[in-house]
Scaffold this motif. Structure first.
Motif, short mmCIF file in Angstrom:
data_model
loop_
_atom_site.label_atom_id
_atom_site.label_comp_id
_atom_site.label_asym_id
_atom_site.label_seq_id
_atom_site.Cartn_x
_atom_site.Cartn_y
_atom_site.Cartn_z
N PRO A 1 31.91 40.47 38.61
CA PRO A 1 33.25 39.88 38.78
C PRO A 1 33.88 39.45 37.46
O PRO A 1 35.08 39.66 37.25
N LEU A 2 33.10 38.85 36.56
CA LEU A 2 33.66 38.40 35.29
C LEU A 2 34.04 39.58 34.39
O LEU A 2 35.04 39.53 33.67
N LEU A 3 33.26 40.65 34.44
CA LEU A 3 33.61 41.83 33.66
C LEU A 3 34.89 42.48 34.20
O LEU A 3 35.70 42.99 33.43
N HIS A 4 35.06 42.45 35.51
CA HIS A 4 36.29 42.96 36.10
C HIS A 4 37.47 42.11 35.65
O HIS A 4 38.52 42.63 35.23
N LEU A 5 37.31 40.79 35.71
CA LEU A 5 38.37 39.89 35.26
C LEU A 5 38.65 40.10 33.78
O LEU A 5 39.81 40.07 33.35
N ALA A 6 37.61 40.32 32.99
CA ALA A 6 37.79 40.53 31.55
C ALA A 6 38.66 41.75 31.27
O ALA A 6 39.48 41.73 30.35
N ARG A 7 38.49 42.80 32.06
CA ARG A 7 39.32 43.99 31.85
C ARG A 7 40.79 43.69 32.13
O ARG A 7 41.68 44.16 31.42
N ILE A 8 41.04 42.88 33.15
CA ILE A 8 42.42 42.50 33.47
C ILE A 8 43.00 41.64 32.35
O ILE A 8 44.14 41.85 31.91
N TRP B 1 39.32 36.78 43.62
CA TRP B 1 39.70 38.13 44.03
C TRP B 1 38.71 39.14 43.46
O TRP B 1 38.24 40.02 44.19
N CYS B 2 38.37 39.02 42.18
CA CYS B 2 37.42 39.94 41.57
C CYS B 2 36.05 39.87 42.24
O CYS B 2 35.36 40.88 42.36
N ARG B 3 35.68 38.69 42.68
CA ARG B 3 34.35 38.51 43.27
C ARG B 3 34.29 38.89 44.74
O ARG B 3 33.30 39.48 45.20
N ASP B 4 35.35 38.58 45.49
CA ASP B 4 35.24 38.65 46.94
C ASP B 4 36.27 39.49 47.67
O ASP B 4 36.10 39.77 48.86
N ALA B 5 37.35 39.88 47.01
CA ALA B 5 38.47 40.42 47.80
C ALA B 5 39.06 41.73 47.30
O ALA B 5 40.15 42.11 47.72
N THR B 6 38.36 42.42 46.42
CA THR B 6 38.95 43.63 45.85
C THR B 6 39.12 44.75 46.89
O THR B 6 39.94 45.65 46.70
N GLU B 7 38.37 44.71 47.98
CA GLU B 7 38.48 45.75 49.01
C GLU B 7 39.49 45.41 50.10
O GLU B 7 39.78 46.22 50.97
N GLU B 8 40.01 44.18 50.06
CA GLU B 8 40.93 43.76 51.11
C GLU B 8 42.35 44.23 50.81
O GLU B 8 42.81 44.17 49.67
N THR B 9 43.02 44.71 51.83
CA THR B 9 44.42 45.13 51.68
C THR B 9 45.29 44.29 52.60
O THR B 9 44.81 43.58 53.47
N HIS B 10 46.59 44.40 52.39
CA HIS B 10 47.52 43.61 53.20
C HIS B 10 48.75 44.47 53.50
O HIS B 10 49.34 45.05 52.59
N ASN B 11 49.08 44.55 54.77
CA ASN B 11 50.23 45.34 55.18
C ASN B 11 51.14 44.53 56.09
O ASN B 11 50.70 43.59 56.74
N TRP B 12 52.40 44.90 56.12
CA TRP B 12 53.34 44.28 57.04
C TRP B 12 54.25 45.37 57.60
O TRP B 12 54.70 46.24 56.86
#
Length: 271
Positions: A197-204, A253-264
């Motif tokens: 998760p921290l490496l993902h955040l680091a890229r952002i 988000w990087c740790r727990d929610a990267t696969e979650e999507t949201h639609n309306w």
């Protein structure tokens, strides 16, 4: 399975890096610490023999106590802390269990602490991205009580020298950009915090901080929010406090929610 007076390494690992993380107190003996001079992220060192003198100084709703194997020292200190009215648990299996699967911060990388036991850092005023991301990382994973001094660029090194503060995110110092890496990347590497998760955040962070928005689709959002905060706050410390919540959200988000999507609109039941 831990007793009700213990917390498992897995559970503690889920709490570290979040605003609700407990204070972590390492009470390993000097001999045990010398065998592996690393720390559970965010922990402070205290001696078990002096618990009655420092127990009242703990400013936290909950504490996890770490010794070498999760036995007499941590349980004894935790019991003393509970006597002082603090919710305290022992880390199940101690430091030996933690390092079997958890991150650990090399004690040698930590700056010298001040008289109150805090690390002190100094950087350029008017922070945007790296100079908010790095304090977030330090407070969540290295030193929850860290002090950050924001001063004019021309005075960073002199203030660091006169006030024994560690300069960061400025040219010519250890804690700064290296090649394509930004200071946040460097701190993750040097502090041994290279989790997924921290490496993902680091890229952002790197993408937003170095104007390479193609590196991460989320970088544009971080850049926009960071620049917006810099316009909202004229006080750098107030901006830092607001930015802590921003990075808390990006980390989760990087740790727990990267696969979650949201639609309306949401899908209809039975569709």
């Amino acid at each position: 399975m831990p007793s009700f007076l213990e917390i498992s390494p897995d559970k503690l690992n889920r709490l570290i890096g979040t605003p609700g993380a407990p204070a972590i107190v390492d009470v390993r003996t000097e001999e045990d610490f010398a065998l592996d001079p690393r720390l559970v992220p965010g922990s402070i060192r205290r001696t078990h023999a002096d618990v009655t003198s420092w127990a009242d100084s703990i400013d936290a709703d909950a504490v996890v106590v770490v010794c070498q194997r999760g036995a007499k020292l941590s349980h004894g200190v935790a019991a003393y802390l509970r006597h002082a009215g603090i919710d305290a648990e022992s880390l199940e299996g101690g430091f030996e269990a933690w390092i079997a699967g958890g991150l650990a911060v090399p004690e040698a990388k930590l700056p010298r602490r001040d008289a109150q036991g805090r690390t002190v850092w100094v950087t350029r005023s008017r922070p945007k991205i790296d100079r908010i991301a790095c304090p977030w990382l330090i407070r969540r994973f290295v030193d929850p009580d860290a002090v950050f001094l924001f001063v004019p660029t021309s005075e960073v090194l002199a203030v660091g020298d006169r006030f024994e503060a560690v300069p960061f995110d400025i040219e010519g110092v250890f804690w700064s950009h290296r090649g394509e890496l930004c200071t946040f990347d460097v701190m993750i590497e040097e502090f041994g915090l290279a989790s997924a998760p921290l490496l993902h955040l680091a890229r952002i962070v790197r993408a937003a901080d170095t104007a390479r928005l193609d590196l991460a689709p989320e970088a544009s959002g971080l850049l926009a929010a960071s620049l917006g905060l810099s316009r909202m706050y004229s006080d750098d410390l107030e901006q830092l406090e607001a930015g802590m919540l921003l990075y808390d959200a990006f980390y989760r988000w990087c740790r727990d929610a990267t696969e979650e999507t949201h639609n309306w609109p949401s899908p209809k039941k039975g569709a």
